[in-house]
Design a protein around this motif. Structure first.
Motif, PDB file in Angstrom:
ATOM      1  N   GLU A  65      -0.471   4.562  -0.798  1.00 36.05           N
ATOM      2  CA  GLU A  65      -1.301   5.646  -0.246  1.00 36.05           C
ATOM      3  C   GLU A  65      -2.649   5.064   0.138  1.00 36.05           C
ATOM      4  O   GLU A  65      -3.176   4.179  -0.554  1.00 36.05           O
ATOM      5  CB  GLU A  65      -1.500   6.766  -1.284  1.00 36.05           C
ATOM      6  N   SER A  66      -3.191   5.583   1.203  1.00 37.14           N
ATOM      7  CA  SER A  66      -4.492   5.056   1.655  1.00 37.14           C
ATOM      8  C   SER A  66      -5.619   5.454   0.703  1.00 37.14           C
ATOM      9  O   SER A  66      -6.651   4.796   0.630  1.00 37.14           O
ATOM     10  CB  SER A  66      -4.807   5.576   3.066  1.00 37.14           C
ATOM     11  N   SER A  67      -5.416   6.552  -0.034  1.00 40.83           N
ATOM     12  CA  SER A  67      -6.408   6.977  -1.028  1.00 40.83           C
ATOM     13  C   SER A  67      -5.710   7.184  -2.366  1.00 40.83           C
ATOM     14  O   SER A  67      -4.627   7.769  -2.443  1.00 40.83           O
ATOM     15  CB  SER A  67      -7.083   8.279  -0.587  1.00 40.83           C
ATOM     16  N   SER A  68      -6.332   6.706  -3.425  1.00 48.96           N
ATOM     17  CA  SER A  68      -5.726   6.828  -4.754  1.00 48.96           C
ATOM     18  C   SER A  68      -5.914   8.216  -5.354  1.00 48.96           C
ATOM     19  O   SER A  68      -5.286   8.551  -6.351  1.00 48.96           O
ATOM     20  CB  SER A  68      -6.352   5.794  -5.694  1.00 48.96           C
ATOM     21  N   ARG A  69      -6.786   9.023  -4.751  1.00 51.94           N
ATOM     22  CA  ARG A  69      -7.119  10.374  -5.244  1.00 51.94           C
ATOM     23  C   ARG A  69      -7.750  10.348  -6.647  1.00 51.94           C
ATOM     24  O   ARG A  69      -7.812  11.362  -7.320  1.00 51.94           O
ATOM     25  CB  ARG A  69      -5.889  11.291  -5.234  1.00 51.94           C
ATOM     26  N   ARG A 124      -4.430   2.389  -9.448  1.00 41.83           N
ATOM     27  CA  ARG A 124      -5.132   3.529  -8.829  1.00 41.83           C
ATOM     28  C   ARG A 124      -6.583   3.474  -9.281  1.00 41.83           C
ATOM     29  O   ARG A 124      -6.887   3.770 -10.439  1.00 41.83           O
ATOM     30  CB  ARG A 124      -4.507   4.859  -9.283  1.00 41.83           C
ATOM     31  N   ASP A 132     -12.113   5.026  -4.826  1.00 36.02           N
ATOM     32  CA  ASP A 132     -12.519   4.421  -3.545  1.00 36.02           C
ATOM     33  C   ASP A 132     -11.605   3.269  -3.133  1.00 36.02           C
ATOM     34  O   ASP A 132     -12.016   2.324  -2.448  1.00 36.02           O
ATOM     35  CB  ASP A 132     -13.970   3.902  -3.599  1.00 36.02           C
ATOM     36  N   SER A 133     -10.340   3.310  -3.567  1.00 39.83           N
ATOM     37  CA  SER A 133      -9.384   2.247  -3.224  1.00 39.83           C
ATOM     38  C   SER A 133      -8.021   2.867  -2.965  1.00 39.83           C
ATOM     39  O   SER A 133      -7.713   3.949  -3.486  1.00 39.83           O
ATOM     40  CB  SER A 133      -9.257   1.228  -4.366  1.00 39.83           C
ATOM     41  N   PRO A 134      -7.182   2.192  -2.171  1.00 36.63           N
ATOM     42  CA  PRO A 134      -5.825   2.714  -1.955  1.00 36.63           C
ATOM     43  C   PRO A 134      -4.953   2.500  -3.202  1.00 36.63           C
ATOM     44  O   PRO A 134      -5.270   1.690  -4.075  1.00 36.63           O
ATOM     45  CB  PRO A 134      -5.309   1.868  -0.781  1.00 36.63           C
ATOM     46  N   THR A 135      -3.860   3.237  -3.262  1.00 34.37           N
ATOM     47  CA  THR A 135      -2.882   3.030  -4.341  1.00 34.37           C
ATOM     48  C   THR A 135      -1.988   1.859  -3.963  1.00 34.37           C
ATOM     49  O   THR A 135      -1.369   1.862  -2.897  1.00 34.37           O
ATOM     50  CB  THR A 135      -2.022   4.295  -4.533  1.00 34.37           C
ATOM     51  N   LEU A 136      -1.926   0.853  -4.831  1.00 33.47           N
ATOM     52  CA  LEU A 136      -1.172  -0.367  -4.533  1.00 33.47           C
ATOM     53  C   LEU A 136       0.000  -0.515  -5.501  1.00 33.47           C
ATOM     54  O   LEU A 136      -0.105  -0.162  -6.677  1.00 33.47           O
ATOM     55  CB  LEU A 136      -2.079  -1.600  -4.652  1.00 33.47           C
ATOM     56  N   VAL A 149       0.859  -1.200   0.000  1.00 35.07           N
ATOM     57  CA  VAL A 149       0.000   0.000   0.000  1.00 35.07           C
ATOM     58  C   VAL A 149       0.890   1.243   0.000  1.00 35.07           C
ATOM     59  O   VAL A 149       1.678   1.457   0.927  1.00 35.07           O
ATOM     60  CB  VAL A 149      -0.938   0.009   1.222  1.00 35.07           C
TER      61      VAL A 149
END
Length: 628
Positions: free
Chosen positions: A152-156, A371, A374-378, A150
């Motif tokens: 970032e917790s948000s993919s923006r 990205r 509504d999902s984190p960046t992995l 992970v």
């Protein structure tokens, strides 16, 4: 007599003539009426910034003023709000297509992959050593253990906001419409033709409405032209080399009547590609997202018999790459071909990793990021071997795509005729036939007394039916004006011969030619050896489907190995051009349309709105730069 006296005498004579003219008028003598002179059409100077060039592709629309350096590039997609919330959503497929889920598909794909592996092994690297095949198991054992990190917790990345419920959304924002929202997704062009199908939004009227909405929105947003001002603008529309006449007629009507352009020029993509690249003659290979079209162009004219379209392109390579990734345990295991965001990711991975460079071998480690809204960046790690080379090589071994039971090759057929154009090729063929028959009959009657005397016995027993041979030849080679198998010739042709020829063409169209074989076929259809020699020395590759490192050298090697031996001695060098003038190959055809706008000869090709409303499709036959 002095000079002054002579001038005085002349003046007196002129005065007497004037008096006589006046007397005649007074007596009522009628003077001859001079017919009014018809003024020559004025060649008005057209400003290029008032000409809009439109190049509609299967997945991408390129549109801009003729004076623009680059066009606006927009995904050719529209999201339409459902009329009733309870109505089921519909989404045109992106990477999926008919013919993939047949029982024979898997076997065909595996056989194609064996041929690809054999070709990879047989070609030596630049150092003279053969490539060592890499087992898929080596990459699989590593990829099975990969877990995403992970970042970032948000993919923006956010879904498109549809809270105000717009009737439709176009381009990039349409791709990010939440599947939970009440919107259907439509791609109005499929394999270079209008995407008419039996599903929702698949009627010709609905597809044309989608195109009008996409093009109008793009013109307003990116070109900043109000729709009410389009009456001051002209349009150049690029069409595929093998086109549907009914669809072209509807598109021209939409642009001139519905959208309100004052005039239009319709021209073929292959010819415009030669204009954009600065070449006078070339075998144009347009590898698009969903189709690959080939055509030999000489001095601005497309050779009709050389036109060929095979129903595979960049999307098929992407899908093939996904299957190869699955074979080595692709670490992003939730990936689905039915998910449009996953399709965008796979397209990006293909463009990043795939190549046609034989010197790159062995296992290599890569990484990629996901990205999604509504999902984190992995971050994923990925180990790959020959998969990066195998996927683009499927263009040369199309059985690897696993498409079964579909029409894979399209040739230019004869026209079925149009009630709005009564003096079309069928009329010309039939009148020509009657004329030839009457002239031949007259010639026979003149020679009759010399050949058979006055017996009155039939003298035409040994004479072939007039012009039948010419018509049959046209049917086999393709008549220059037509587009449908049922021409005037077949009425005279024996049914058995017609059916056997038709079945032979059907069998040919059922086969998927590899890219190199399709190029050789197209060039071989040229009439003269001199033209073929020109085409071998100038193979122009445009479109975005073959933009892989090493593609130029790879294709050149394939053509050299497979071209007829008779031409190897004549052709000095086989040249494959993938980036003319260092331009983006995806923009070359559009650029050629912009060049076309500035040519003096284009003045004769404009179809004006008033002319179209009065004469309709006949204007295309009269003004199109190619044989309609």
């Amino acid at each position: 007599m002095t000079q002054a006296e002579r001038e005085q005498e002349n003046g007196k004579e002129k005065e007497k003539e004037r008096e006589k003219e006046k007397e005649k008028e007074q007596r009522g003598v009628k003077r001859p009426i001079v017919p009014p002179v018809i003024p020559e059409p004025v060649q008005e100077q057209i400003q290029s910034n008032f000409i809009v060039v439109i190049n509609p592709g299967s997945k991408t629309l390129r549109i801009g003023r003729a004076t623009d350096t680059f066009p606006a590039v927009v995904p050719h997609v529209i999201a339409r709000r459902l009329k009733q919330p309870a109505q089921p959503r519909y989404e045109d497929p992106w990477l999926l297509r008919d013919g993939l889920n047949r029982p024979e598909s898997i076997e065909q794909r595996q056989n194609g992959l064996k041929m690809v592996d054999q070709a990879i092994w047989s070609k030596k690297m630049s150092n003279g050593v053969r490539r060592t095949p890499v087992s898929a198991e080596q990459a699989r054992s590593y990829n099975r253990q990969v877990r995403p990190a992970v970042l970032e917790s948000s993919s923006r990345v956010k879904w498109t906001n549809t809270s105000n419920q717009p009737e439709f959304l176009v381009g990039e924002v349409a791709l990010y419409v939440n599947p939970a929202d009440s919107y259907s997704i439509h791609w109005p062009v499929c394999r270079a033709q209008l995407n008419v199908h039996s599903g929702p939004g698949g009627s010709l009227t609905a597809v044309l409405a989608d195109l009008e909405a996409i093009w109008s929105h793009t013109i307003q947003k990116f070109l900043e032209i109000p729709l009410k001002d389009l009456k001051y603008y002209r349009c150049i529309l690029l069409v595929p080399d093998i086109y549907n006449r009914q669809h072209m007629k509807e598109l021209v009507n939409m642009l001139l009547v519905n959208m309100g352009f004052s005039a239009i020029v319709v021209h073929q993509e292959s010819v415009c590609a030669t204009f954009g690249s600065g070449l006078s003659s070339a075998c144009v290979v347009d590898v698009g997202d969903q189709k690959t079209s080939l055509c030999c162009v000489e001095d601005g004219v497309s050779h009709r018999n050389s036109r060929l379209c095979v129903a595979y392109g960049g999307s098929d390579v992407t899908r093939c790459f996904f299957w190869l990734l699955q074979r080595v345990s692709f670490p992003y295991r939730e990936c689905l071909l039915s998910n449009r965001l996953d399709c965008m990711l796979l397209q990006q991975l293909k463009e990043t990793f795939c190549h046609l460079d034989q010197d790159i071998s062995g296992l290599q480690d890569h990484e990629f990021r996901t990205r999604f809204p509504d999902s984190p960046t992995l971050l994923y790690q990925l180990r790959l071997g020959d998969e990066k080379l195998q996927a683009p090589m499927a263009l040369f071994y199309p059985s690897t795509f696993g498409i079964v039971g579909q029409k894979m090759t399209t040739l230019q057929h004869r026209s079925q005729g149009d009630p709005e154009d009564p003096h079309d090729e069928h009329y010309l063929l039939s009148t020509q036939s009657k004329q030839d028959q009457s002239s031949k009959g007259t010639a026979e009657r003149r020679t009759l007394p010399k050949s058979i005397g006055l017996d009155g016995e039939s003298g035409s027993q040994g004479v072939d039916p007039p012009v039948r041979g010419a018509h049959v030849q046209d049917a086999e080679l393709g008549h220059p004006q037509g587009d449908c198998l049922m021409g005037g010739a077949e009425a005279e042709e024996p049914p058995s011969a017609f059916l056997s020829r038709k079945s032979a063409m059907t069998q040919f169209e059922g086969k998927a030619l590899g890219l190199d074989k399709a190029i050789l076929y197209s060039i071989d259809c040229c009439t003269s050896d001199e033209t073929k020699r020109k085409m071998y020395s100038s193979i122009l590759v445009v479109g975005g489907g073959l933009m892989f490192p090493g593609a130029q050298e790879f294709l050149q090697h394939r053509i050299l190995n497979k071209m007829p031996p008779s031409f190897r001695r004549v052709v000095e060098n086989v040249e494959v051009i993938t980036r003319p003038k260092d331009m983006d190959p995806r923009l070359i055809a559009w650029k050629g349309g912009a060049v076309l706008a500035c040519l003096d000869t284009t003045q004769e090709m404009w179809i004006y709105q008033q002319e179209w409303q009065r004469f309709g499709v006949r204007m295309l036959r009269e003004r199109a730069a190619f044989v309609w």
